[in-house]
Write a protein that holds these residues in place. Structure first.
Motif, PDB file in Angstrom:
ATOM      1  N   GLU A  39       0.853  -1.193   0.000  1.00 23.68           N
ATOM      2  CA  GLU A  39       0.000   0.000   0.000  1.00 23.68           C
ATOM      3  C   GLU A  39       0.890   1.245   0.000  1.00 23.68           C
ATOM      4  N   GLN A  40       0.837   1.997  -1.084  1.00 24.65           N
ATOM      5  CA  GLN A  40       1.669   3.186  -1.237  1.00 24.65           C
ATOM      6  C   GLN A  40       0.823   4.329  -1.776  1.00 24.65           C
ATOM      7  N   GLY A  41       1.402   5.507  -1.823  1.00 25.46           N
ATOM      8  CA  GLY A  41       0.726   6.674  -2.369  1.00 25.46           C
ATOM      9  C   GLY A  41       0.863   6.783  -3.872  1.00 25.46           C
ATOM     10  N   TRP A  42       1.525   5.824  -4.496  1.00 26.96           N
ATOM     11  CA  TRP A  42       1.667   5.824  -5.948  1.00 26.96           C
ATOM     12  C   TRP A  42       1.035   4.574  -6.528  1.00 26.96           C
ATOM     13  N   VAL A  43       0.802   4.608  -7.834  1.00 25.10           N
ATOM     14  CA  VAL A  43       0.209   3.482  -8.538  1.00 25.10           C
ATOM     15  C   VAL A  43       1.231   2.986  -9.558  1.00 25.10           C
ATOM     16  N   VAL A  44       1.484   1.686  -9.560  1.00 19.36           N
ATOM     17  CA  VAL A  44       2.404   1.098 -10.534  1.00 19.36           C
ATOM     18  C   VAL A  44       1.583   0.545 -11.695  1.00 19.36           C
ATOM     19  N   LEU A  45       1.968   0.947 -12.900  1.00 21.41           N
ATOM     20  CA  LEU A  45       1.321   0.473 -14.120  1.00 21.41           C
ATOM     21  C   LEU A  45       2.373  -0.129 -15.041  1.00 21.41           C
ATOM     22  N   ARG A  46       1.885  -0.861 -16.042  1.00 22.14           N
ATOM     23  CA  ARG A  46       2.743  -1.399 -17.103  1.00 22.14           C
ATOM     24  C   ARG A  46       2.249  -0.856 -18.438  1.00 22.14           C
ATOM     25  N   ASP A  47       3.196  -0.521 -19.310  1.00 20.56           N
ATOM     26  CA  ASP A  47       2.819  -0.111 -20.662  1.00 20.56           C
ATOM     27  C   ASP A  47       2.455  -1.357 -21.471  1.00 20.56           C
ATOM     28  N   PRO A  48       2.056  -1.222 -22.727  1.00 26.51           N
ATOM     29  CA  PRO A  48       1.626  -2.394 -23.497  1.00 26.51           C
ATOM     30  C   PRO A  48       2.674  -3.498 -23.667  1.00 26.51           C
ATOM     31  N   GLU A  49       3.962  -3.196 -23.489  1.00 24.43           N
ATOM     32  CA  GLU A  49       4.999  -4.233 -23.570  1.00 24.43           C
ATOM     33  C   GLU A  49       5.475  -4.687 -22.195  1.00 24.43           C
ATOM     34  N   GLY A  50       4.819  -4.208 -21.132  1.00 29.60           N
ATOM     35  CA  GLY A  50       5.126  -4.691 -19.793  1.00 29.60           C
ATOM     36  C   GLY A  50       6.110  -3.869 -18.993  1.00 29.60           C
ATOM     37  N   ASN A  51       6.542  -2.726 -19.498  1.00 29.13           N
ATOM     38  CA  ASN A  51       7.477  -1.867 -18.763  1.00 29.13           C
ATOM     39  C   ASN A  51       6.757  -1.133 -17.643  1.00 29.13           C
ATOM     40  N   GLU A  52       7.279  -1.256 -16.422  1.00 25.69           N
ATOM     41  CA  GLU A  52       6.642  -0.614 -15.274  1.00 25.69           C
ATOM     42  C   GLU A  52       6.927   0.882 -15.253  1.00 25.69           C
ATOM     43  N   PHE A  53       5.946   1.643 -14.781  1.00 21.86           N
ATOM     44  CA  PHE A  53       6.103   3.065 -14.504  1.00 21.86           C
ATOM     45  C   PHE A  53       5.145   3.427 -13.384  1.00 21.86           C
ATOM     46  N   CYS A  54       5.413   4.539 -12.710  1.00 19.18           N
ATOM     47  CA  CYS A  54       4.609   4.928 -11.549  1.00 19.18           C
ATOM     48  C   CYS A  54       3.878   6.240 -11.806  1.00 19.18           C
ATOM     49  N   VAL A  55       2.655   6.296 -11.301  1.00 19.24           N
ATOM     50  CA  VAL A  55       1.881   7.520 -11.290  1.00 19.24           C
ATOM     51  C   VAL A  55       1.804   7.934  -9.830  1.00 19.24           C
ATOM     52  N   LEU A  56       2.501   9.013  -9.516  1.00 19.50           N
ATOM     53  CA  LEU A  56       2.634   9.471  -8.129  1.00 19.50           C
ATOM     54  C   LEU A  56       1.393  10.240  -7.685  1.00 19.50           C
ATOM     55  N   GLY A  57       1.299  10.417  -6.380  1.00 22.12           N
ATOM     56  CA  GLY A  57       0.239  11.238  -5.811  1.00 22.12           C
ATOM     57  C   GLY A  57       0.648  12.699  -5.773  1.00 22.12           C
ATOM     58  N   ALA A  58      -0.169  13.500  -5.127  1.00 18.17           N
ATOM     59  CA  ALA A  58       0.094  14.932  -5.030  1.00 18.17           C
ATOM     60  C   ALA A  58       1.396  15.191  -4.272  1.00 18.17           C
ATOM     61  N   ARG A  59       2.121  16.205  -4.696  1.00 20.90           N
ATOM     62  CA  ARG A  59       3.358  16.598  -4.026  1.00 20.90           C
ATOM     63  C   ARG A  59       3.005  17.247  -2.687  1.00 20.90           C
ATOM     64  N   ALA A  60       3.734  16.895  -1.650  1.00 19.09           N
ATOM     65  CA  ALA A  60       3.497  17.478  -0.328  1.00 19.09           C
ATOM     66  C   ALA A  60       3.827  18.971  -0.363  1.00 19.09           C
ATOM     67  N   ALA A  61       3.009  19.770   0.300  1.00 20.66           N
ATOM     68  CA  ALA A  61       3.247  21.204   0.355  1.00 20.66           C
ATOM     69  C   ALA A  61       4.537  21.498   1.120  1.00 20.66           C
ATOM     70  N   GLY A  62       5.260  22.523   0.633  1.00 26.02           N
ATOM     71  CA  GLY A  62       6.460  22.954   1.328  1.00 26.02           C
ATOM     72  C   GLY A  62       7.624  22.164   0.945  1.00 26.02           C
TER      73      GLY A  62
END
Length: 118
Positions: free
Chosen positions: A95-118
């Protein structure tokens, strides 16, 4: 000596298809549509780019290098990317604040959450 970051090279079974997918996902432009070396950039004259090159061997393990993206709205962006053909990935992140996805060929990448203020 100065270095300029030119591009990230991504191995691909089908460079044109994967490069076109990433161009749609990022809203980038195609600067080289060669089917064996397909390159995209944010704008034609802006570096770095992503260069997709043809390889014959299949991806067999988790990427040792991956891209992280920070959208304005994580939930909406994950939904949009899934609609383009990305898939959710479980690489043991728990359980993290980001989401891990794979592109159509299986390469992982992350979609992060909102940047913390400050």
């Amino acid at each position: 000596m100065a270095l300029e970051w030119e591009q990230i090279v991504v191995d691909a079974a089908d460079p044109a298809a994967l490069g076109a997918w990433w161009a749609r996902a990022l809203g980038w432009v195609v600067v080289n549509d060669d089917p064996e070396e397909y390159e995209i950039r944010q704008t034609a004259d802006r570096l770095p780019g992503l260069l997709f090159v043809q390889v014959t061997d299949a991806k067999t393990a988790k990427n040792r290098l991956h891209l992280d993206f920070r959208p304005d709205d994580q939930e909406a962006e994950v939904s949009r990317l899934l609609g383009l053909g990305a898939r959710r990935a479980d690489i043991g992140q728990g359980e993290q604040g980001w989401v891990v996805l794979r592109d159509p060929e299986g390469n992982e990448f992350c979609v992060l959450g909102a940047r913390a203020a400050g």
